[in-house]
Design an enzyme around this catalytic site. Sequence first.
Site, PDB file in Angstrom:
ATOM      1  N   CYS A   1       0.922  -1.283  -0.119  1.00 15.65           N
ATOM      2  CA  CYS A   1      -0.120  -0.141   0.055  1.00 15.65           C
ATOM      3  C   CYS A   1       0.917   1.167  -0.067  1.00 15.65           C
ATOM      4  O   CYS A   1       0.335   2.396  -0.606  1.00 15.65           O
ATOM      5  CB  CYS A   1      -0.942   0.166   1.179  1.00 15.65           C
ATOM      6  SG  CYS A   1      -0.428  -0.162   2.789  1.00 15.65           S
TER       7      CYS A   1
ATOM      8  N   HIS B   1      -0.827   0.695   7.826  1.00 12.54           N
ATOM      9  CA  HIS B   1      -1.546   0.724   6.628  1.00 12.54           C
ATOM     10  C   HIS B   1      -1.202   2.248   6.176  1.00 12.54           C
ATOM     11  O   HIS B   1      -0.916   3.081   7.127  1.00 12.54           O
ATOM     12  CB  HIS B   1      -3.182   0.614   6.721  1.00 12.54           C
ATOM     13  CG  HIS B   1      -3.788   0.765   5.348  1.00 12.54           C
ATOM     14  ND1 HIS B   1      -3.452  -0.051   4.520  1.00 12.54           N
ATOM     15  CD2 HIS B   1      -5.012   1.251   5.059  1.00 12.54           C
ATOM     16  CE1 HIS B   1      -4.171  -0.061   3.196  1.00 12.54           C
ATOM     17  NE2 HIS B   1      -5.121   0.931   3.782  1.00 12.54           N
TER      18      HIS B   1
ATOM     19  N   ASP C   1      -8.240   4.471  -0.804  1.00 10.63           N
ATOM     20  CA  ASP C   1      -7.728   3.505  -0.073  1.00 10.63           C
ATOM     21  C   ASP C   1      -7.056   2.389  -1.203  1.00 10.63           C
ATOM     22  O   ASP C   1      -7.765   1.857  -2.043  1.00 10.63           O
ATOM     23  CB  ASP C   1      -8.501   3.000   0.585  1.00 10.63           C
ATOM     24  CG  ASP C   1      -7.866   1.654   1.731  1.00 10.63           C
ATOM     25  OD1 ASP C   1      -6.773   1.206   1.364  1.00 10.63           O
ATOM     26  OD2 ASP C   1      -8.530   1.467   2.801  1.00 10.63           O
TER      27      ASP C   1
END
Length: 531
Positions: free
Chosen positions: A307, A442, A463
């Site tokens: 991510c 994250h 996201d």
Amino acid sequence: MLTCEICGEELLLEEDLKTHLLLSHEENDMDCPLCSLSGVSYDELCHHINFAHPEKPQRLPEETFTPTSARTSSVSRDKPSTSQFNCDPCGVQAEQVQPRERASVADSSVATSVPWTQTESSNHFMKARHRSPKQRRLSLPGDGGESLTCPICASVCSNSSLLQEHVELHLESEDLCPNSDLKLARKLQQEENLRHREDEDQKEKEEFKKLQQFGLDGSGSYRKQMERTMERDVARGLMDPAEYHCRRAEMLESLVSGLDDGKTKTQGVIRCLHDYYRTEGRDCVHVWLSADTDHYCSSAGDKGWGCGYRNFQMLLSSLSRIDAYVAVAQGGSVPSIPRLQSMMEEAWKEGLDPQGASHFNHRLQGTRAWIGATEVYVLLTSLGIRARIVDFHQPTGPGGTHPRLFDWVKQYYCQTTKGSNRLPSRINCTSLPPLYLQHQGHSRSIVGLEQRKNGSLCLLLFDPGASTADTRKLMNVSTVSTAVRNLRKLPGSMKQKQYQVVSVEGVLTAEDKQVSDTSQNHIGLRDSLRN
């Protein structure tokens, strides 16, 4: 009060003493300490010693007494010669004299030990020898009644008096043993060493788990993970072999070129959000949107760890559309994840973030290592882009919320109207790039902000964990309302302990880049959070 001469037990009546001697001692076989006689009772042994060895020199067996030195007493010239002996079972020292001439000591400070006759020496030896059988007898559980456990050796006694006598024997044996403290110290040291080794083993396991969490255990890379995922799909019948070879060839081509293949990219999302707020969202007084930004989601090759790289790709896609950054934003092309790892290693070789390089062992390629705000900052600096890390290291609102983070984001988007007398319009499409938002585990990208009628603020987040199908719902009129709700994050849903934001603030000159390199060499950025 009568005392047993063998074991020292005190009794009230003479009949009790005789019964004690009969049951506790006379039933046991006695051995003469001066000759080979054995298998006699206590009275028989005393009679034997008094009449069989009255004039014999006191040469006792080694297992009974050991003479240490012959000494001459200074109490009286007429006092017979004496010898000092040590009792091996208990360590008591005593002087032996002839049985018919027991010397009296006038001053206890002169004599170091009380002289014993031959009979008294043998009695003392028999007491020491009978301590062990007595302790074993006390350790056996009774036939009935209550059972009490010794707190020292866990033996069971039938009543409280036997337990007390048993414990006293433990204490006596410890007093007679001069090395008991040393043994206890060694035992405690061994236990401490064992606990230390266990703690070290547990710490090593935890460190290895951390390496696995950050992808530094050498268990794979983007390419290996992609190939394994496709092979599993073929084995499950979800992909035919022809499609497998086609996708693998496309992946290798992307790795060779260093550019992302664009299969996880969704374009035009910001424009769809602008259109939505023009007709919907009437509860919003003001809305700020970043410059046009593409959404990148995780693929089979980076699922679970990529991510940070995907958010950097979103940031680059926006910078390539802003005139001020076109020259430094990779010419509008977005690098693949392996290429971003290579760019990070090149930045370390240039001297950027030496602490970070040491943390990753100067290697990212071929790993699944997570990156965080510090690595994004280093990549931007290596491209000649001025950036800043803002750390919101603790909650500033009730319930573990971060209202200061929301206020700072509002100030970021309002900088375009700063100094202007005009009030911001309801929908503000800025030319500002998105913000990189990092928290433990994250990272996401802030692409907009809502201000409600009640004054509350709401972040709009891209996201990487959202799939391409979910993101494309923003482009459909029938599903856009539901998709926008998935983008919104109110203060009550942002309760991580710490957040970090990376903001872009312009282009670096050569002098600025040199200053930035120097500052990173002296300012520790290892507190950065990672995905």
